[in-house]
Design an enzyme around this catalytic site. Sequence first.
Site, PDB file in Angstrom:
ATOM      1  N   ASP A  27      -2.690   5.880   0.188  1.00 48.75           N
ATOM      2  CA  ASP A  27      -3.067   4.509   0.450  1.00 48.75           C
ATOM      3  C   ASP A  27      -3.495   3.928  -0.907  1.00 48.75           C
ATOM      4  O   ASP A  27      -3.782   4.678  -1.838  1.00 48.75           O
ATOM      5  CB  ASP A  27      -4.229   4.500   1.448  1.00 48.75           C
ATOM      6  CG  ASP A  27      -4.788   3.120   1.658  1.00 48.75           C
ATOM      7  OD1 ASP A  27      -3.994   2.179   1.830  1.00 48.75           O
ATOM      8  OD2 ASP A  27      -6.036   2.979   1.639  1.00 48.75           O
ATOM      9  N   ASP A  35      -5.561   0.508  -1.504  1.00 44.76           N
ATOM     10  CA  ASP A  35      -6.874  -0.145  -1.496  1.00 44.76           C
ATOM     11  C   ASP A  35      -7.962   0.840  -1.071  1.00 44.76           C
ATOM     12  O   ASP A  35      -7.962   1.325   0.054  1.00 44.76           O
ATOM     13  CB  ASP A  35      -6.850  -1.345  -0.531  1.00 44.76           C
ATOM     14  CG  ASP A  35      -5.867  -2.419  -0.974  1.00 44.76           C
ATOM     15  OD1 ASP A  35      -5.912  -2.819  -2.144  1.00 44.76           O
ATOM     16  OD2 ASP A  35      -5.048  -2.856  -0.142  1.00 44.76           O
TER      17      ASP A  35
HETATM   18  C1  BG6 Z   1      -4.822  -2.858   3.148  1.00 44.44           C
HETATM   19  C2  BG6 Z   1      -6.269  -3.266   3.004  1.00 44.44           C
HETATM   20  O1  BG6 Z   1      -4.521  -1.895   2.199  1.00 44.44           O
HETATM   21  O2  BG6 Z   1      -3.965  -3.974   2.956  1.00 44.44           O
HETATM   22  C3  BG6 Z   1      -6.588  -4.405   3.935  1.00 44.44           C
HETATM   23  O3  BG6 Z   1      -7.103  -2.157   3.294  1.00 44.44           O
HETATM   24  C4  BG6 Z   1      -5.602  -5.565   3.716  1.00 44.44           C
HETATM   25  O4  BG6 Z   1      -7.908  -4.836   3.703  1.00 44.44           O
HETATM   26  C5  BG6 Z   1      -4.181  -5.039   3.869  1.00 44.44           C
HETATM   27  O5  BG6 Z   1      -5.833  -6.592   4.641  1.00 44.44           O
HETATM   28  C6  BG6 Z   1      -3.126  -6.127   3.642  1.00 44.44           C
HETATM   29  O6  BG6 Z   1      -3.174  -6.528   2.305  1.00 44.44           O
HETATM   30  P1  BG6 Z   1      -2.509  -7.830   1.693  1.00 44.44           P
HETATM   31  O7  BG6 Z   1      -2.739  -7.641   0.217  1.00 44.44           O
HETATM   32  O8  BG6 Z   1      -1.052  -7.795   2.050  1.00 44.44           O
HETATM   33  O9  BG6 Z   1      -3.204  -9.005   2.256  1.00 44.44           O
HETATM   34 MG    MG Z   2      -7.459   1.625   2.101  1.00 41.03          MG
END
Ligand code: BG6
Ligand code: MG
Length: 214
Positions: A8, A10
């Site tokens: 993953d 984030d």
């Molecule tokens: C995930 C995060 O990796 O990605 C979430 O943990 C986030 O918090 C999701 O909402 C979608 O991300 P993005 O950048 O496409 O808005």
């Molecule tokens: Mg994450």
Amino acid sequence: KYKLFIFDMDGVITETSEQHYQAWKQLANEIGIEIDRKFNEKLKGVSRIESLERILEYANKANDFTEDEKLELATRKNENYKEMILKFTEENLFEGVKDLFDELKKRNIKIAIGSASKNAPTLVRLLGIENDIDYIVNPAEVKRGKPAPDIFLKAAEHLGVDISECIGVEDAEAGIEAIKSAGMFAVGIGDSKVLNKADIVYGETKDIKLEDLM
Ligand code: BG6
Ligand code: MG
């Protein structure tokens, strides 16, 4: 034994969880909703539009907005978030990630990013790890987001690796659930009480010991 690690992004390879939280908090405030860190755990790993739905449901406002308005809100959050990560560099890579990648490559183990984020390719570039990554799953190409297994299955399928030879690494409850329902070994990063479905939990990514896993 293992041939592919699916990370993953984030909260596992870089600290963007805080930025996602701050951006949602601001957006929520703008529409009269208060969210806190405890509720935020339920947003981790969840797609942008689903995160918004969860916030609106939490405040009993799911029916207050049209689909177009929801899209506008989600876009507004993302613009704010993108501004926050604009200045990310290699310095923002979590400690130990580069060493872990090097160690995996030495062992001929492939590396994929299995993130729900549409900003993943941008971040991978900013973090300077483009050349370390064999494949980034495009969340727009899979049917269901986490906690469904699709993102993790897509990485294994694309790289031609058997499920039993894959390890997923996640900081979110939804992510651990996704890895487990894909039938893979799940490494949790964070609090073992929150990530109690993981096969093993480390406090931080730098604590991962390949010897434990192989
Ligand atoms: C995930 C995060 O990796 O990605 C979430 O943990 C986030 O918090 C999701 O909402 C979608 O991300 P993005 O950048 O496409 O808005
Ligand atoms: Mg994450």
